[in-house]
Design a protein around this motif. Structure first.
Motif, PDB file in Angstrom:
ATOM      1  N   LEU A  92     -33.041  56.133   5.610  1.00 23.71           N
ATOM      2  CA  LEU A  92     -32.957  57.142   4.578  1.00 23.71           C
ATOM      3  C   LEU A  92     -31.268  56.966   3.980  1.00 23.71           C
ATOM      4  CD1 LEU A  92     -34.642  57.944   2.089  1.00 23.71           C
ATOM      5  CD2 LEU A  92     -34.271  60.502   3.093  1.00 23.71           C
ATOM      6  N   THR A  93     -31.322  55.918   3.080  1.00 19.62           N
ATOM      7  CA  THR A  93     -30.335  55.550   2.297  1.00 19.62           C
ATOM      8  C   THR A  93     -30.067  56.646   1.387  1.00 19.62           C
ATOM      9  OG1 THR A  93     -29.963  53.390   4.068  1.00 19.62           O
ATOM     10  CG2 THR A  93     -28.461  53.841   1.872  1.00 19.62           C
ATOM     11  N   ILE A  94     -28.499  56.960   0.619  1.00 20.02           N
ATOM     12  CA  ILE A  94     -28.011  57.794  -0.301  1.00 20.02           C
ATOM     13  C   ILE A  94     -27.082  56.496  -0.628  1.00 20.02           C
ATOM     14  CG2 ILE A  94     -27.609  59.719  -1.494  1.00 20.02           C
ATOM     15  CD1 ILE A  94     -28.652  61.001   1.277  1.00 20.02           C
ATOM     16  N   LYS A  95     -26.846  56.353  -1.400  1.00 20.64           N
ATOM     17  CA  LYS A  95     -25.271  55.726  -2.320  1.00 20.64           C
ATOM     18  C   LYS A  95     -25.541  56.461  -3.662  1.00 20.64           C
ATOM     19  CE  LYS A  95     -26.138  51.104  -0.048  1.00 20.64           C
ATOM     20  NZ  LYS A  95     -26.492  50.018  -0.832  1.00 20.64           N
ATOM     21  N   ALA A  96     -23.923  57.059  -3.661  1.00 15.54           N
ATOM     22  CA  ALA A  96     -23.773  58.456  -4.504  1.00 15.54           C
ATOM     23  C   ALA A  96     -21.796  56.826  -4.738  1.00 15.54           C
ATOM     24  CB  ALA A  96     -23.649  59.461  -4.387  1.00 15.54           C
ATOM     25  N   PRO A  97     -21.924  56.331  -6.112  1.00 16.84           N
ATOM     26  CA  PRO A  97     -20.482  54.944  -6.376  1.00 16.84           C
ATOM     27  C   PRO A  97     -19.361  56.634  -6.262  1.00 16.84           C
ATOM     28  CG  PRO A  97     -22.479  54.431  -7.816  1.00 16.84           C
ATOM     29  CD  PRO A  97     -22.846  55.399  -6.806  1.00 16.84           C
ATOM     30  N   ASN A  98     -20.037  57.485  -7.621  1.00 14.07           N
ATOM     31  CA  ASN A  98     -19.628  58.955  -7.981  1.00 14.07           C
ATOM     32  C   ASN A  98     -18.954  60.202  -7.739  1.00 14.07           C
ATOM     33  OD1 ASN A  98     -18.845  56.881 -10.343  1.00 14.07           O
ATOM     34  ND2 ASN A  98     -20.974  57.057 -10.874  1.00 14.07           N
ATOM     35  N   ALA A  99     -19.541  59.844  -6.162  1.00 18.48           N
ATOM     36  CA  ALA A  99     -19.513  61.360  -5.919  1.00 18.48           C
ATOM     37  C   ALA A  99     -17.843  62.074  -5.200  1.00 18.48           C
ATOM     38  CB  ALA A  99     -20.078  61.497  -4.052  1.00 18.48           C
ATOM     39  N   LYS A 100     -16.835  60.916  -4.894  1.00 16.68           N
ATOM     40  CA  LYS A 100     -15.609  61.251  -5.127  1.00 16.68           C
ATOM     41  C   LYS A 100     -15.217  61.100  -5.315  1.00 16.68           C
ATOM     42  CE  LYS A 100     -15.401  59.165  -0.101  1.00 16.68           C
ATOM     43  NZ  LYS A 100     -16.729  59.147   0.258  1.00 16.68           N
ATOM     44  N   VAL A 101     -15.328  60.728  -7.405  1.00 17.16           N
ATOM     45  CA  VAL A 101     -14.454  61.434  -8.098  1.00 17.16           C
ATOM     46  C   VAL A 101     -15.858  60.539  -9.428  1.00 17.16           C
ATOM     47  CG1 VAL A 101     -12.931  59.838  -9.686  1.00 17.16           C
ATOM     48  CG2 VAL A 101     -12.850  60.190  -7.489  1.00 17.16           C
ATOM     49  N   PRO A 102     -16.022  61.701 -10.642  1.00 21.19           N
ATOM     50  CA  PRO A 102     -17.132  61.788 -10.757  1.00 21.19           C
ATOM     51  C   PRO A 102     -16.730  60.442 -12.424  1.00 21.19           C
ATOM     52  CG  PRO A 102     -15.795  63.061 -11.849  1.00 21.19           C
ATOM     53  CD  PRO A 102     -15.515  62.784 -11.029  1.00 21.19           C
ATOM     54  N   ASN A 115      -6.529  58.579 -12.003  1.00 22.18           N
ATOM     55  CA  ASN A 115      -7.126  59.944 -10.621  1.00 22.18           C
ATOM     56  C   ASN A 115      -8.586  58.698 -10.076  1.00 22.18           C
ATOM     57  OD1 ASN A 115      -5.913  61.240 -10.088  1.00 22.18           O
ATOM     58  ND2 ASN A 115      -5.617  62.688 -11.218  1.00 22.18           N
ATOM     59  N   TYR A 116      -9.059  58.225 -11.474  1.00 19.63           N
ATOM     60  CA  TYR A 116     -10.756  57.476 -11.281  1.00 19.63           C
ATOM     61  C   TYR A 116     -10.742  55.872 -10.429  1.00 19.63           C
ATOM     62  CZ  TYR A 116     -15.196  55.565 -11.572  1.00 19.63           C
ATOM     63  OH  TYR A 116     -16.458  54.581 -11.550  1.00 19.63           O
ATOM     64  N   ILE A 117      -9.342  56.035 -11.537  1.00 20.49           N
ATOM     65  CA  ILE A 117      -9.553  54.365 -11.075  1.00 20.49           C
ATOM     66  C   ILE A 117      -8.384  53.883  -8.813  1.00 20.49           C
ATOM     67  CG2 ILE A 117      -7.790  52.142 -11.579  1.00 20.49           C
ATOM     68  CD1 ILE A 117      -8.583  52.271 -14.500  1.00 20.49           C
ATOM     69  N   LEU A 118      -7.992  55.273  -8.796  1.00 19.09           N
ATOM     70  CA  LEU A 118      -7.174  54.819  -7.652  1.00 19.09           C
ATOM     71  C   LEU A 118      -8.678  55.307  -6.356  1.00 19.09           C
ATOM     72  CD1 LEU A 118      -4.086  57.589  -8.703  1.00 19.09           C
ATOM     73  CD2 LEU A 118      -3.914  54.880  -7.956  1.00 19.09           C
ATOM     74  N   ALA A 119      -8.757  56.262  -7.429  1.00 20.92           N
ATOM     75  CA  ALA A 119     -10.886  56.694  -6.395  1.00 20.92           C
ATOM     76  C   ALA A 119     -11.749  56.025  -5.853  1.00 20.92           C
ATOM     77  CB  ALA A 119     -11.101  57.960  -6.670  1.00 20.92           C
ATOM     78  N   GLY A 165      -0.461  44.686  -6.529  1.00 19.04           N
ATOM     79  CA  GLY A 165      -1.724  45.762  -6.460  1.00 19.04           C
ATOM     80  C   GLY A 165      -2.222  46.716  -8.082  1.00 19.04           C
ATOM     81  N   VAL A 166      -1.172  47.877  -7.264  1.00 15.49           N
ATOM     82  CA  VAL A 166      -1.755  49.399  -7.899  1.00 15.49           C
ATOM     83  C   VAL A 166      -1.249  49.352  -9.362  1.00 15.49           C
ATOM     84  CG1 VAL A 166      -1.144  51.259  -8.163  1.00 15.49           C
ATOM     85  CG2 VAL A 166      -1.509  50.148  -5.867  1.00 15.49           C
ATOM     86  N   GLU A 167      -0.105  48.464  -9.572  1.00 15.50           N
ATOM     87  CA  GLU A 167       0.242  48.090 -10.847  1.00 15.50           C
ATOM     88  C   GLU A 167      -0.346  47.861 -12.034  1.00 15.50           C
ATOM     89  OE1 GLU A 167       4.685  48.580 -13.251  1.00 15.50           O
ATOM     90  OE2 GLU A 167       4.550  47.373 -12.420  1.00 15.50           O
ATOM     91  N   SER A 168      -0.082  46.935 -11.843  1.00 13.60           N
ATOM     92  CA  SER A 168      -1.047  45.881 -11.997  1.00 13.60           C
ATOM     93  C   SER A 168      -2.759  45.979 -12.678  1.00 13.60           C
ATOM     94  CB  SER A 168      -1.391  44.389 -11.690  1.00 13.60           C
ATOM     95  OG  SER A 168      -2.015  44.075 -10.437  1.00 13.60           O
TER      96      SER A 168
END
Length: 195
Positions: A92-102, A115-119, A165-168
């Motif tokens: 059984l697999t559960i994937k929740a791409p927004n669990a760490k950040v909505p 914060n969303y883009i960082l996470a 990476g981060v800034e761009s």
């Protein structure tokens, strides 16, 4: 209502498990522990009628009802539950791409969007080097002040990571952001990925 997909194979598998419980009206609850953090976990649990919470969202899956924990709903957006059989029985697999950040809207406050883009985009790639970056502050409504940690702190390639990476990535995704600043003490090199 959160957009949660439960495949037919997962629904049948869960219905089979529920059938073994011998409780009339048994359902399944889906929830996220420590939502919005890097330790977030998406979980499934039996939900007997006496544990239904009035604020739960409900999805009728025919063979049973799926209850979505109210406080977890933003973190369950685009969640996907699947079951695949194998020689050992199945998985059984559960994937929740927004669990760490909505998932957030374009008109959300600037720190939330950063914060969303960082996470969701930046930290997963930094994690391969044991690193991470977090938002400290937003100054002048256009400059993100960041702190690197883990393998990024003291890393000799951090200025390249920051600029290319981060800034761009951040300025590309958030047009009103003009630049980023790094406030990390890079003289500490104990865990640095590149020394």
């Amino acid at each position: 209502m959160a957009n949660v997909t439960v495949t037919d194979s997962a629904r049948d598998y869960l219905a089979q498990l529920i059938g073994k419980q011998d409780v009339e009206g048994m359902g399944v609850r889906i929830f996220v522990t420590q939502p919005g953090t890097k330790h977030a976990e998406t979980c499934l649990a039996y939900c007997p009628p006496n544990e239904v919470v009035p604020t739960d969202e409900q999805i009728d899956l025919g063979k049973f009802t799926l209850f979505l924990d109210h406080s977890s709903v933003p973190f369950l957006e685009e969640a996907y539950v699947d079951f695949s059989e194998d020689r050992m029985g199945g998985q059984l697999t559960i994937k929740a791409p927004n669990a760490k950040v909505p998932n957030i809207d374009d008109d959300a406050p600037l720190p939330d969007r950063i914060n969303y883009i960082l996470a969701s985009e930046i930290n997963p790639s930094l994690a391969s080097h044991g690193g991470e970056v977090s938002l400290v502050d937003v100054v002048d409504e256009s400059v993100a002040v960041l702190r690197f940690g883990g393998g990024c702190q003291g890393c000799s390639a951090v200025s390249l990571t920051l600029k290319q990476g981060v800034e761009s990535t951040l300025t590309d995704r958030i047009p009103e952001l003009t630049s980023v600043q790094d406030v990390t003490d890079h003289s500490y090199r104990e865990n640095a990925y590149y020394k």
